[in-house]
Scaffold this motif. Structure first.
Motif, PDB file in Angstrom:
ATOM      1  N   MET A   7      20.202  26.159  65.266  1.00 36.31           N
ATOM      2  CA  MET A   7      19.481  25.422  64.223  1.00 36.31           C
ATOM      3  C   MET A   7      20.337  24.235  63.785  1.00 36.31           C
ATOM      4  O   MET A   7      21.321  24.405  63.081  1.00 36.31           O
ATOM      5  CB  MET A   7      19.207  26.374  63.044  1.00 36.31           C
ATOM      6  N   HIS A   8      19.997  23.045  64.250  1.00 40.02           N
ATOM      7  CA  HIS A   8      20.761  21.858  63.842  1.00 40.02           C
ATOM      8  C   HIS A   8      20.236  21.296  62.526  1.00 40.02           C
ATOM      9  O   HIS A   8      19.055  21.417  62.207  1.00 40.02           O
ATOM     10  CB  HIS A   8      20.696  20.776  64.923  1.00 40.02           C
ATOM     11  N   TYR A   9      21.146  20.658  61.801  1.00 38.39           N
ATOM     12  CA  TYR A   9      20.820  20.089  60.493  1.00 38.39           C
ATOM     13  C   TYR A   9      21.484  18.732  60.383  1.00 38.39           C
ATOM     14  O   TYR A   9      22.670  18.600  60.716  1.00 38.39           O
ATOM     15  CB  TYR A   9      21.347  21.022  59.401  1.00 38.39           C
ATOM     16  N   GLY A  10      20.735  17.721  59.965  1.00 40.85           N
ATOM     17  CA  GLY A  10      21.354  16.404  59.845  1.00 40.85           C
ATOM     18  C   GLY A  10      20.374  15.308  59.495  1.00 40.85           C
ATOM     19  O   GLY A  10      19.377  15.551  58.812  1.00 40.85           O
ATOM     20  N   GLY A  11      20.672  14.106  59.968  1.00 40.85           N
ATOM     21  CA  GLY A  11      19.824  12.976  59.622  1.00 40.85           C
ATOM     22  C   GLY A  11      20.223  11.739  60.400  1.00 40.85           C
ATOM     23  O   GLY A  11      21.129  11.773  61.238  1.00 40.85           O
ATOM     24  N   ASP A  12      19.546  10.644  60.095  1.00 38.25           N
ATOM     25  CA  ASP A  12      19.870   9.361  60.721  1.00 38.25           C
ATOM     26  C   ASP A  12      21.134   8.815  60.077  1.00 38.25           C
ATOM     27  O   ASP A  12      21.169   8.602  58.861  1.00 38.25           O
ATOM     28  CB  ASP A  12      18.735   8.348  60.476  1.00 38.25           C
ATOM     29  N   TYR A  13      22.121   8.570  60.893  1.00 41.40           N
ATOM     30  CA  TYR A  13      23.384   8.032  60.382  1.00 41.40           C
ATOM     31  C   TYR A  13      23.506   6.599  60.874  1.00 41.40           C
ATOM     32  O   TYR A  13      23.520   6.355  62.075  1.00 41.40           O
ATOM     33  CB  TYR A  13      24.543   8.906  60.878  1.00 41.40           C
ATOM     34  N   ASN A  14      23.569   5.669  59.917  1.00 38.95           N
ATOM     35  CA  ASN A  14      23.600   4.241  60.256  1.00 38.95           C
ATOM     36  C   ASN A  14      24.918   3.617  59.801  1.00 38.95           C
ATOM     37  O   ASN A  14      24.943   2.780  58.885  1.00 38.95           O
ATOM     38  CB  ASN A  14      22.407   3.528  59.602  1.00 38.95           C
ATOM     39  N   PRO A  15      26.034   3.987  60.421  1.00 40.57           N
ATOM     40  CA  PRO A  15      27.351   3.552  59.943  1.00 40.57           C
ATOM     41  C   PRO A  15      27.532   2.043  60.030  1.00 40.57           C
ATOM     42  O   PRO A  15      28.375   1.480  59.327  1.00 40.57           O
ATOM     43  CB  PRO A  15      28.328   4.279  60.872  1.00 40.57           C
ATOM     44  N   GLU A  16      26.714   1.389  60.879  1.00 44.11           N
ATOM     45  CA  GLU A  16      26.857  -0.068  61.004  1.00 44.11           C
ATOM     46  C   GLU A  16      26.518  -0.793  59.702  1.00 44.11           C
ATOM     47  O   GLU A  16      26.856  -1.956  59.536  1.00 44.11           O
ATOM     48  CB  GLU A  16      25.992  -0.594  62.171  1.00 44.11           C
ATOM     49  N   GLN A  17      25.850  -0.084  58.781  1.00 40.70           N
ATOM     50  CA  GLN A  17      25.520  -0.732  57.501  1.00 40.70           C
ATOM     51  C   GLN A  17      26.673  -0.622  56.498  1.00 40.70           C
ATOM     52  O   GLN A  17      26.580  -1.114  55.380  1.00 40.70           O
ATOM     53  CB  GLN A  17      24.275  -0.080  56.882  1.00 40.70           C
ATOM     54  N   TRP A  18      27.740   0.073  56.886  1.00 43.50           N
ATOM     55  CA  TRP A  18      28.786   0.397  55.922  1.00 43.50           C
ATOM     56  C   TRP A  18      30.158  -0.013  56.424  1.00 43.50           C
ATOM     57  O   TRP A  18      30.429  -0.015  57.620  1.00 43.50           O
ATOM     58  CB  TRP A  18      28.782   1.908  55.627  1.00 43.50           C
ATOM     59  N   ASN A  19      31.010  -0.275  55.465  1.00 36.10           N
ATOM     60  CA  ASN A  19      32.411  -0.506  55.698  1.00 36.10           C
ATOM     61  C   ASN A  19      33.048   0.783  56.255  1.00 36.10           C
ATOM     62  O   ASN A  19      32.676   1.871  55.850  1.00 36.10           O
ATOM     63  CB  ASN A  19      32.992  -0.815  54.309  1.00 36.10           C
ATOM     64  N   GLU A  20      33.992   0.626  57.146  1.00 38.36           N
ATOM     65  CA  GLU A  20      34.567   1.826  57.782  1.00 38.36           C
ATOM     66  C   GLU A  20      35.179   2.819  56.795  1.00 38.36           C
ATOM     67  O   GLU A  20      35.266   4.011  57.089  1.00 38.36           O
ATOM     68  CB  GLU A  20      35.642   1.418  58.799  1.00 38.36           C
ATOM     69  N   SER A  21      35.613   2.321  55.648  1.00 37.88           N
ATOM     70  CA  SER A  21      36.233   3.243  54.690  1.00 37.88           C
ATOM     71  C   SER A  21      35.219   4.294  54.228  1.00 37.88           C
ATOM     72  O   SER A  21      35.580   5.399  53.845  1.00 37.88           O
ATOM     73  CB  SER A  21      36.781   2.471  53.494  1.00 37.88           C
ATOM     74  N   VAL A  22      33.941   3.953  54.262  1.00 30.70           N
ATOM     75  CA  VAL A  22      32.902   4.899  53.832  1.00 30.70           C
ATOM     76  C   VAL A  22      32.719   6.014  54.879  1.00 30.70           C
ATOM     77  O   VAL A  22      32.314   7.131  54.546  1.00 30.70           O
ATOM     78  CB  VAL A  22      31.566   4.140  53.592  1.00 30.70           C
ATOM     79  N   TRP A  23      33.029   5.707  56.134  1.00 29.71           N
ATOM     80  CA  TRP A  23      32.796   6.688  57.203  1.00 29.71           C
ATOM     81  C   TRP A  23      33.556   7.992  56.946  1.00 29.71           C
ATOM     82  O   TRP A  23      33.063   9.077  57.241  1.00 29.71           O
ATOM     83  CB  TRP A  23      33.226   6.140  58.578  1.00 29.71           C
ATOM     84  N   GLN A  24      34.785   7.839  56.442  1.00 29.91           N
ATOM     85  CA  GLN A  24      35.604   9.030  56.192  1.00 29.91           C
ATOM     86  C   GLN A  24      34.910   9.925  55.164  1.00 29.91           C
ATOM     87  O   GLN A  24      34.847  11.140  55.320  1.00 29.91           O
ATOM     88  CB  GLN A  24      37.002   8.645  55.668  1.00 29.91           C
ATOM     89  N   GLU A  25      34.409   9.279  54.117  1.00 27.31           N
ATOM     90  CA  GLU A  25      33.713  10.064  53.094  1.00 27.31           C
ATOM     91  C   GLU A  25      32.437  10.670  53.683  1.00 27.31           C
ATOM     92  O   GLU A  25      32.068  11.808  53.383  1.00 27.31           O
ATOM     93  CB  GLU A  25      33.357   9.173  51.898  1.00 27.31           C
ATOM     94  N   ASP A  26      31.779   9.904  54.548  1.00 25.87           N
ATOM     95  CA  ASP A  26      30.556  10.412  55.175  1.00 25.87           C
ATOM     96  C   ASP A  26      30.808  11.742  55.895  1.00 25.87           C
ATOM     97  O   ASP A  26      30.102  12.718  55.669  1.00 25.87           O
ATOM     98  CB  ASP A  26      30.004   9.383  56.179  1.00 25.87           C
ATOM     99  N   VAL A  27      31.817  11.771  56.739  1.00 22.56           N
ATOM    100  CA  VAL A  27      32.017  13.009  57.519  1.00 22.56           C
ATOM    101  C   VAL A  27      32.460  14.158  56.616  1.00 22.56           C
ATOM    102  O   VAL A  27      32.068  15.308  56.831  1.00 22.56           O
ATOM    103  CB  VAL A  27      32.999  12.829  58.704  1.00 22.56           C
ATOM    104  N   ARG A  28      33.231  13.812  55.577  1.00 21.43           N
ATOM    105  CA  ARG A  28      33.633  14.880  54.649  1.00 21.43           C
ATOM    106  C   ARG A  28      32.379  15.477  53.997  1.00 21.43           C
ATOM    107  O   ARG A  28      32.203  16.700  53.936  1.00 21.43           O
ATOM    108  CB  ARG A  28      34.577  14.311  53.583  1.00 21.43           C
ATOM    109  N   LEU A  29      31.494  14.606  53.540  1.00 21.81           N
ATOM    110  CA  LEU A  29      30.272  15.086  52.879  1.00 21.81           C
ATOM    111  C   LEU A  29      29.340  15.776  53.872  1.00 21.81           C
ATOM    112  O   LEU A  29      28.651  16.733  53.529  1.00 21.81           O
ATOM    113  CB  LEU A  29      29.549  13.924  52.186  1.00 21.81           C
ATOM    114  N   MET A  30      29.315  15.292  55.091  1.00 22.59           N
ATOM    115  CA  MET A  30      28.469  15.953  56.103  1.00 22.59           C
ATOM    116  C   MET A  30      28.909  17.400  56.265  1.00 22.59           C
ATOM    117  O   MET A  30      28.087  18.316  56.332  1.00 22.59           O
ATOM    118  CB  MET A  30      28.569  15.222  57.446  1.00 22.59           C
TER     119      MET A  30
END
Ligand code: GAL
Length: 677
Positions: A1-24
């Motif tokens: 059972m996979h869980y997730g969503g559309d991830y559009n990192p190109e809209q964000w500064n790379e510093s946000v990516w770290q927070e993204d994966v932590r929250l994921m």
């Protein structure tokens, strides 16, 4: 059972990516779709690819144990492409160009678009086919979503080629379309245009072929990408996202080309019964590829941005609708999108991570759902064990959606209404193509199957002979697959089993759409009502008590002496005339209903037919705001009502293993049971 969503990192500064994966990780996300609208970022100019950022994103996700369903990014060509090659832009039926600046600005049959898309997908798969993070490929996005039909010169060239292939000769085309009518005869394929705006009604056969061509052309794009992915040696499933009962694409034809079915569904929180429309599409998705759990690829965590009024989902509603998808065969639950966009048209559309951050109801519900899905037991396959099937066909829909019929009916709204009639009674139902596999069903309902191919007719006939019960409802078996009449009037193809034929369709003044009717998301519709002096309904008295018939009160000729009349019209012009007939053929029966019942009538008639066919509801739960469904040996009960529901149902709670002797469900509460009784 996979869980997730559309991830559009190109809209964000790379510093946000770290927070993204932590929250994921905090939310229990296991897979995200990456790159769906990233063409401009991946390929900043023709021949130049920028992979570094995408490498870093995919590696980061991988290091955090999150899989990637990699989008092919072909859904929106960047402005450099449409500026260099304006001939790839689509046109509407007036010949107006649809420009870049939004999304999906490409003509599906444009050779330039196809070349650019091929280059992009080829480069993508060369780089990532064997990346351990990639778990799935999603080609393009919602093919045809905004651009239902393209009328450009590219479409003209491709349509002519499609017609040449289908008909072989111009004579055959002229014959099929009946072009002697109104001096429409073609003397060269080059004279044919893609059904552009004309002074008056277009040729019905031409319109139908143009719709077939459009569906086939979009499918060709998918197959082109899929084949490139496969040729690279990639072994992950390849798919694209469907849109429920989407008018322009014949998903019966598409489904075998996909490894797994994906659907996007945005039930309207303002509609108290939008769960019924959602159940309809989920049953459809399950039916398109039986045995392979389907993917809910997009839904909203909360509100959307594109309705006139975008109500928030009620507390618990998002989880209830997600569990509905699981209960009806989904193997993966996802959202559009991970993090709400700050800029662009969708900045008001909810995401899993809201603008307001993680101290929000949305975030709590998103993390709760992640936890719930993680703890679900393995539900195995998808089989509902439905003994009833609704037979419908996109081709019948396309033909019905054309103008110039005795009355206007909206197949796209009627099919969900027949489903709703069964759904309200906890009767499980699958969908089938009328030429598809009907074995395993006791009752097949073919509502308003206006166009019936010879193959479909033979299949439905065979089903009856072998012991099935077939319920055919008004305005069925009227034309062949060229939208032309067969020799011998109407109901010629199914005559052996029906034994009746319509003499007059008896159009009624159409009903005013009832408020709070059924809803199939964006696909439901209502028929505009022109009030007039004519009759607006015809009552039917039969084994199901009185039923109100609408749209048509057909005058039937009983042609076979073995036909039994089970119900007669009891009001109006046809008082005393047959309204429901029955005929036995081989081991089975076929019923013909000469009108279109209102919602309550559909409920009564399907209840009667199910009982006749020996089919019972999953459980005896007479609350219409409560839904009962089955997947394998697990029964899921969901309460969509505003009130708590107490149900006399027992079983073993799948979550706790505890025996329960009655079930109490708060609004949007749900429970999964084994051995439910
Ligand atoms: C879908 C689309 C997504 C997003 C979503 C918003 O049609 O695939 O990209 O736009 O709608 O509800």
């Amino acid at each position: 059972m996979h869980y997730g969503g559309d991830y559009n990192p190109e809209q964000w500064n790379e510093s946000v990516w770290q927070e993204d994966v932590r929250l994921m990780r905090e939310a229990g996300v296991t897979m995200v779709r990456v790159g769906v609208f990233a063409w401009a970022r991946i390929q900043p100019e023709e021949g130049v690819f920028d992979w570094d950022w995408l490498d870093r994103v995919i590696d980061l996700l991988h290091e955090n144990g999150i899989q990637v369903s990699l989008a092919t990014a072909t859904a929106t060509p960047p402005p450099w492409a449409t500026t260099a090659y304006p001939e790839m832009l689509p046109q509407d039926e007036n010949g107006s160009t649809l420009w870049h600046g939004s999304r999906q600005a490409y003509a599906p049959s444009s050779p330039v678009y196809r070349r650019l898309a091929r280059d992009l997908v080829t480069a993508l798969v060369e780089r990532y086919a064997h990346h351990p993070a990639v778990g799935m490929w999603v080609a393009n996005n919602e093919y045809g979503c905004h651009l239902n039909y393209d009328y450009s010169d590219n479409a003209a060239v491709a349509f002519r080629a499609w017609l040449k292939k289908k008909y072989g000769s111009l004579d055959a085309l002229n014959e099929a379309w009946g072009t002697m009518f109104w001096s429409q005869r073609y003397t060269s394929f080059d004279e044919i245009v893609p059904m552009r705006l004309a002074p008056y009604s277009l040729n019905p056969g031409g319109l139908l072929d143009f719709k077939r061509f459009t569906s086939d052309t979009l499918l060709e794009l998918f197959v082109m990408e899929r084949d490139i992915i496969r040729a690279s040696g990639a072994t992950q499933p390849v798919t694209t996202n469907f849109m429920g009962f989407f008018p322009p694409a014949d998903y019966w034809k598409w489904a075998p080309e996909l490894d797994v079915i994906c659907d996007d569904n945005y039930a309207d929180p303002n509609d108290p019964v939008s769960f019924r429309g959602a159940a309809f599409t989920r049953d459809l998705m399950r039916s398109l590829k039986k045995d392979v759990p389907w993917v809910l690829l997009e839904q909203a965590s909360n509100d959307v941005n594109w309705r006139p009024t975008n109500a928030p989902k009620a507390p618990g509603q998002m989880q209830a609708l997600s569990m509905q998808a699981v209960a009806r065969g989904a193997g993966s639950i996802n959202f559009f999108q991970w993090r709400q966009s700050r800029r662009g048209s969708e900045r008001f559309h909810s995401g899993m991570v809201p603008h307001a951050g993680t101290g929000t109801r949305t975030w709590r519900e998103v993390t709760d759902l992640g936890e719930t899905l993680k703890n679900l037991p393995d539900l195995g396959g998808t089989a509902s064990g439905a003994k009833i099937a609704i037979a419908f066909d996109w081709e019948a829909r396309w033909a019905l959606d054309a103008p110039d019929h005795p009355g206007e009916i909206d197949y796209g709204a009627l099919i969900p209404r027949w489903h709703a009639a069964l759904h309200r009674q906890q009767l499980l139902v699958d969908f089938v193509h009328p030429a598809g596999d009907l074995s395993g069903y006791d009752l097949v309902i073919a509502p308003h199957l206006y166009l019936v191919s010879d193959e479909s007719a033979a299949n439905l006939t065979g089903f009856v002979r072998e012991g099935g019960d077939l319920l055919v409802a008004a305005f069925s078996d009227v034309v062949d697959d060229a939208d032309a009449f067969r020799e011998g009037g109407f109901q010629v193809a199914l005559r052996d089993v029906l034994g009746v034929a319509v003499e007059e369709f008896g159009a009624l003044v159409p009903p005013v759409a009832a408020a709070g009717g059924t809803s199939a998301g964006d696909t439901g519709g209502t028929v505009s009502a022109v009030r007039g002096p004519g009759e607006d309904h015809a009552d039917v008295d039969g084994p199901f008590a009185a039923v109100r018939g609408e749209f048509f009160a057909e005058q039937l000729q009983v042609l076979d002496p073995s036909v039994e009349v089970l119900a007669r019209f009891s009001s109006g012009r046809l008082t005393g005339e047959p309204a429901l007939t029955a005929k036995r053929t081989g081991a089975g029966r076929a019923w013909y209903l000469a009108t279109i019942p209102d919602d309550d009538g559909m409920r009564r008639i399907t209840q009667w037919a199910a009982a006749e066919s020996g089919v019972s509801p999953v459980l005896d739960v007479p609350n219409e705001m409560v839904e009962v469904s089955r997947r394998g040996d697990v029964v899921t009960i969901i309460n969509y009502g505003a009130e708590s529901a107490r149900l006399a149902v027992s079983g073993t709670d799948v979550a706790t293993g505890a025996a329960v002797s009655s079930v109490d469900l708060d609004p949007y509460g749900w429970i999964m049971l084994r051995d439910a009784r």
